[in-house]
Design a protein around this motif. Structure first.
Motif, PDB file in Angstrom:
ATOM      1  N   VAL A  84      -6.520   1.027   0.196  1.00 29.85           N
ATOM      2  CA  VAL A  84      -6.737  -0.027  -0.796  1.00 29.85           C
ATOM      3  C   VAL A  84      -7.115  -1.342  -0.126  1.00 29.85           C
ATOM      4  O   VAL A  84      -7.962  -2.094  -0.632  1.00 29.85           O
ATOM      5  CB  VAL A  84      -5.472  -0.202  -1.657  1.00 29.85           C
ATOM      6  CG1 VAL A  84      -5.565  -1.470  -2.501  1.00 29.85           C
ATOM      7  CG2 VAL A  84      -5.277   1.014  -2.559  1.00 29.85           C
ATOM      8  N   ARG A  85      -6.517  -1.642   1.029  1.00 25.76           N
ATOM      9  CA  ARG A  85      -6.751  -2.927   1.682  1.00 25.76           C
ATOM     10  C   ARG A  85      -8.195  -3.105   2.143  1.00 25.76           C
ATOM     11  O   ARG A  85      -8.633  -4.234   2.368  1.00 25.76           O
ATOM     12  CB  ARG A  85      -5.788  -3.096   2.859  1.00 25.76           C
ATOM     13  CG  ARG A  85      -4.397  -3.549   2.428  1.00 25.76           C
ATOM     14  CD  ARG A  85      -3.604  -4.092   3.601  1.00 25.76           C
ATOM     15  NE  ARG A  85      -3.277  -3.056   4.558  1.00 25.76           N
ATOM     16  CZ  ARG A  85      -2.172  -2.309   4.522  1.00 25.76           C
ATOM     17  NH1 ARG A  85      -1.292  -2.505   3.567  1.00 25.76           N
ATOM     18  NH2 ARG A  85      -1.942  -1.390   5.439  1.00 25.76           N
ATOM     19  N   VAL A  86      -8.938  -2.021   2.286  1.00 19.47           N
ATOM     20  CA  VAL A  86     -10.353  -2.137   2.668  1.00 19.47           C
ATOM     21  C   VAL A  86     -11.270  -1.876   1.474  1.00 19.47           C
ATOM     22  O   VAL A  86     -12.478  -1.762   1.633  1.00 19.47           O
ATOM     23  CB  VAL A  86     -10.694  -1.164   3.822  1.00 19.47           C
ATOM     24  CG1 VAL A  86      -9.895  -1.514   5.060  1.00 19.47           C
ATOM     25  CG2 VAL A  86     -10.445   0.287   3.412  1.00 19.47           C
ATOM     26  N   GLY A  87     -10.681  -1.796   0.274  1.00 29.46           N
ATOM     27  CA  GLY A  87     -11.470  -1.563  -0.924  1.00 29.46           C
ATOM     28  C   GLY A  87     -12.032  -2.849  -1.486  1.00 29.46           C
ATOM     29  O   GLY A  87     -11.838  -3.943  -0.950  1.00 29.46           O
ATOM     30  N   ALA A  88     -12.735  -2.732  -2.618  1.00 33.89           N
ATOM     31  CA  ALA A  88     -13.452  -3.870  -3.194  1.00 33.89           C
ATOM     32  C   ALA A  88     -12.657  -4.620  -4.248  1.00 33.89           C
ATOM     33  O   ALA A  88     -13.034  -5.728  -4.635  1.00 33.89           O
ATOM     34  CB  ALA A  88     -14.767  -3.374  -3.808  1.00 33.89           C
ATOM     35  N   ALA A 124      -1.477  -4.555  -2.213  1.00 34.89           N
ATOM     36  CA  ALA A 124      -1.246  -3.759  -1.002  1.00 34.89           C
ATOM     37  C   ALA A 124      -1.009  -4.612   0.234  1.00 34.89           C
ATOM     38  O   ALA A 124      -0.618  -4.077   1.281  1.00 34.89           O
ATOM     39  CB  ALA A 124      -2.443  -2.842  -0.760  1.00 34.89           C
ATOM     40  N   ALA A 125      -1.220  -5.910   0.122  1.00 36.23           N
ATOM     41  CA  ALA A 125      -1.256  -6.778   1.308  1.00 36.23           C
ATOM     42  C   ALA A 125      -0.014  -6.666   2.175  1.00 36.23           C
ATOM     43  O   ALA A 125      -0.114  -6.625   3.403  1.00 36.23           O
ATOM     44  CB  ALA A 125      -1.472  -8.227   0.868  1.00 36.23           C
ATOM     45  N   LEU A 182       2.378  -4.233   2.016  1.00 36.61           N
ATOM     46  CA  LEU A 182       2.959  -2.896   2.030  1.00 36.61           C
ATOM     47  C   LEU A 182       2.633  -2.180   3.334  1.00 36.61           C
ATOM     48  O   LEU A 182       1.589  -2.435   3.948  1.00 36.61           O
ATOM     49  CB  LEU A 182       2.408  -2.073   0.862  1.00 36.61           C
ATOM     50  CG  LEU A 182       2.762  -2.548  -0.551  1.00 36.61           C
ATOM     51  CD1 LEU A 182       2.042  -1.672  -1.571  1.00 36.61           C
ATOM     52  CD2 LEU A 182       4.266  -2.521  -0.781  1.00 36.61           C
ATOM     53  N   PRO A 183       3.487  -1.264   3.781  1.00 39.56           N
ATOM     54  CA  PRO A 183       3.125  -0.457   4.945  1.00 39.56           C
ATOM     55  C   PRO A 183       1.953   0.462   4.625  1.00 39.56           C
ATOM     56  O   PRO A 183       1.677   0.756   3.454  1.00 39.56           O
ATOM     57  CB  PRO A 183       4.408   0.350   5.218  1.00 39.56           C
ATOM     58  CG  PRO A 183       5.149   0.351   3.926  1.00 39.56           C
ATOM     59  CD  PRO A 183       4.827  -0.947   3.260  1.00 39.56           C
ATOM     60  N   ASP A 184       1.256   0.918   5.655  1.00 39.17           N
ATOM     61  CA  ASP A 184       0.050   1.714   5.447  1.00 39.17           C
ATOM     62  C   ASP A 184       0.290   2.963   4.602  1.00 39.17           C
ATOM     63  O   ASP A 184      -0.585   3.390   3.843  1.00 39.17           O
ATOM     64  CB  ASP A 184      -0.544   2.135   6.796  1.00 39.17           C
ATOM     65  CG  ASP A 184      -1.209   0.979   7.522  1.00 39.17           C
ATOM     66  OD1 ASP A 184      -1.391  -0.081   6.896  1.00 39.17           O
ATOM     67  OD2 ASP A 184      -1.550   1.148   8.710  1.00 39.17           O
ATOM     68  N   ASP A 185       1.486   3.577   4.752  1.00 39.64           N
ATOM     69  CA  ASP A 185       1.726   4.839   4.044  1.00 39.64           C
ATOM     70  C   ASP A 185       2.295   4.652   2.639  1.00 39.64           C
ATOM     71  O   ASP A 185       2.562   5.632   1.937  1.00 39.64           O
ATOM     72  CB  ASP A 185       2.655   5.748   4.856  1.00 39.64           C
ATOM     73  CG  ASP A 185       4.010   5.106   5.153  1.00 39.64           C
ATOM     74  OD1 ASP A 185       4.154   3.883   4.928  1.00 39.64           O
ATOM     75  OD2 ASP A 185       4.914   5.814   5.622  1.00 39.64           O
ATOM     76  N   ALA A 186       2.495   3.404   2.220  1.00 41.38           N
ATOM     77  CA  ALA A 186       2.866   3.180   0.823  1.00 41.38           C
ATOM     78  C   ALA A 186       1.691   3.577  -0.067  1.00 41.38           C
ATOM     79  O   ALA A 186       0.544   3.637   0.374  1.00 41.38           O
ATOM     80  CB  ALA A 186       3.226   1.715   0.606  1.00 41.38           C
ATOM     81  N   ARG A 187       1.974   3.830  -1.339  1.00 38.85           N
ATOM     82  CA  ARG A 187       0.919   4.276  -2.239  1.00 38.85           C
ATOM     83  C   ARG A 187       0.875   3.392  -3.485  1.00 38.85           C
ATOM     84  O   ARG A 187       1.896   2.832  -3.906  1.00 38.85           O
ATOM     85  CB  ARG A 187       1.113   5.744  -2.631  1.00 38.85           C
ATOM     86  CG  ARG A 187       1.139   6.676  -1.417  1.00 38.85           C
ATOM     87  CD  ARG A 187       1.050   8.142  -1.832  1.00 38.85           C
ATOM     88  NE  ARG A 187      -0.275   8.501  -2.305  1.00 38.85           N
ATOM     89  CZ  ARG A 187      -1.257   8.928  -1.531  1.00 38.85           C
ATOM     90  NH1 ARG A 187      -1.075   9.050  -0.226  1.00 38.85           N
ATOM     91  NH2 ARG A 187      -2.420   9.259  -2.056  1.00 38.85           N
ATOM     92  N   LEU A 188      -0.324   3.268  -4.038  1.00 44.69           N
ATOM     93  CA  LEU A 188      -0.549   2.437  -5.225  1.00 44.69           C
ATOM     94  C   LEU A 188      -1.315   3.241  -6.264  1.00 44.69           C
ATOM     95  O   LEU A 188      -2.102   4.137  -5.921  1.00 44.69           O
ATOM     96  CB  LEU A 188      -1.367   1.185  -4.889  1.00 44.69           C
ATOM     97  CG  LEU A 188      -0.831   0.190  -3.868  1.00 44.69           C
ATOM     98  CD1 LEU A 188      -1.190   0.625  -2.451  1.00 44.69           C
ATOM     99  CD2 LEU A 188      -1.385  -1.203  -4.155  1.00 44.69           C
ATOM    100  N   VAL A 189      -1.113   2.871  -7.523  1.00 40.76           N
ATOM    101  CA  VAL A 189      -1.915   3.451  -8.594  1.00 40.76           C
ATOM    102  C   VAL A 189      -2.293   2.326  -9.558  1.00 40.76           C
ATOM    103  O   VAL A 189      -1.479   1.468  -9.891  1.00 40.76           O
ATOM    104  CB  VAL A 189      -1.167   4.581  -9.327  1.00 40.76           C
ATOM    105  CG1 VAL A 189       0.083   4.082 -10.016  1.00 40.76           C
ATOM    106  CG2 VAL A 189      -2.072   5.283 -10.325  1.00 40.76           C
ATOM    107  N   ASP A 190      -3.559   2.317  -9.950  1.00 43.38           N
ATOM    108  CA  ASP A 190      -4.097   1.318 -10.865  1.00 43.38           C
ATOM    109  C   ASP A 190      -3.941   1.845 -12.292  1.00 43.38           C
ATOM    110  O   ASP A 190      -4.554   2.846 -12.666  1.00 43.38           O
ATOM    111  CB  ASP A 190      -5.576   1.090 -10.518  1.00 43.38           C
ATOM    112  CG  ASP A 190      -6.210  -0.013 -11.344  1.00 43.38           C
ATOM    113  OD1 ASP A 190      -5.555  -0.532 -12.268  1.00 43.38           O
ATOM    114  OD2 ASP A 190      -7.379  -0.356 -11.056  1.00 43.38           O
ATOM    115  N   LEU A 191      -3.128   1.170 -13.096  1.00 44.72           N
ATOM    116  CA  LEU A 191      -2.846   1.614 -14.454  1.00 44.72           C
ATOM    117  C   LEU A 191      -3.730   0.938 -15.501  1.00 44.72           C
ATOM    118  O   LEU A 191      -3.581   1.196 -16.692  1.00 44.72           O
ATOM    119  CB  LEU A 191      -1.371   1.334 -14.794  1.00 44.72           C
ATOM    120  CG  LEU A 191      -0.333   1.890 -13.825  1.00 44.72           C
ATOM    121  CD1 LEU A 191       1.075   1.497 -14.280  1.00 44.72           C
ATOM    122  CD2 LEU A 191      -0.448   3.400 -13.701  1.00 44.72           C
TER     123      LEU A 191
END
Length: 285
Positions: free
Chosen positions: A224-228, A236-237, A239-248
């Motif tokens: 996510v951190r390299v996304g647009a 995500a800023a 969060l650790p790299d292995d954390a996960r996010l979902v856009d609702l």
């Protein structure tokens, strides 16, 4: 109770309607506090004692809570402090099993049945970020997202002890309105005074019932951190790299997420008025 109007309780997932993604970070809030209270009172009055409402909560009590309680939430809580539902009754000794939506749940104050609730407070994101309103007999926990900085109350989520969760409603008022309509249907579709039939019908309708959640996939914080998307990058800023996010944001109805994490459990987090959900691996300590 017959001839119920066919009214939708929760918004329809856009994934099922073909609608475009919501532009606002927050989903539509749905029914107001006044509408939820009105339906709850109507149901309780017609239930023959199967549904009762707890007295409203006084402002002095609300002021002592460890989260900010905005005025629109106070309007609801001053009127109704909880909902009690008799879902079974023993034919032998008359013992009743009760589901209790408790809007001043002891979990929020760090204790329940003589034990600490610290694990659950952390699992839901840490103190000050949420407010528990219901725990079911299957170890499901329902809470409202609370923004730590603004104090705004957002969507309602449900989790278990693992790494799967459901956003069940866009607001506390919408969630209670949905419960009230499920109670109304269960009473209408069960023989009078048949507690067992009422409990079984309610269990088939609530909390998921006919509004089965849409399943969404999550993405790692590193991706996510390299996304647009700037909103996702901000979430995500830290969060650790292995954390996960979902856009609702693309779904306005119930949403289920099973986070693909190596850890047995996680800490949840919510951003942008609850429109982004995160899960960080956590060992439970």
């Amino acid at each position: 109770m017959t001839d119920l109007p066919d009214l939708p309780d929760l918004p329809v997932p856009t994934a099922l309607t073909g609608s475009t993604a919501a532009e606002s970070p927050a989903a539509a809030k749905g029914p107001t506090a006044a509408e939820a209270v009105a339906v709850l009172r109507r149901v309780a009055a017609a239930s023959g004692g199967l549904v009762t409402l707890d007295p409203g909560i006084e402002d002095a009590r609300l002021d002592a809570w460890p989260v900010v309680v905005p005025e629109e939430i106070r309007v609801l809580l001053r009127s109704v402090g909880g909902v009690r539902m008799i879902v079974s009754r023993s034919p032998v000794n008359g013992f009743e099993s009760i589901d209790h939506v408790d809007l001043d749940h002891a979990y929020n104050h760090g204790h329940y049945a003589g034990g600490s609730t610290g694990w659950y407070l952390e699992h839901a994101g840490g103190p000050g970020t949420h407010w528990f309103v219901f725990t079911d007999h299957g170890d499901g926990h329902v809470y409202v997202d609370v923004d730590r900085e603004s104090g705004a109350w957002g969507p309602v989520f449900m989790f278990w002890d693992a790494t799967d969760t459901v956003r069940v409603a866009p607001s506390l008022s919408a969630w209670l309105h949905h419960l009230a309509r499920c109670l109304e249907r269960a009473l209408a579709e069960s023989p009078a005074d048949d507690v067992r039939a009422f409990g079984m019908r309610l269990g088939a309708l609530w909390p998921d019932g006919e509004d089965r959640p849409v399943d969404l996939e999550s993405t790692t914080a590193a991706e996510v951190r390299v996304g647009a998307d700037p909103l996702l990058r901000a979430a995500a800023a830290e969060l650790p790299d292995d954390a996960r996010l979902v856009d609702l944001r693309s779904v306005t109805g119930p949403v289920r997420v099973e986070f693909d994490l190596p850890a047995a459990t996680c800490r949840y987090g919510r951003h942008a008025e609850g429109s982004v959900l995160t899960a960080t691996p956590w060992d439970g300590e």
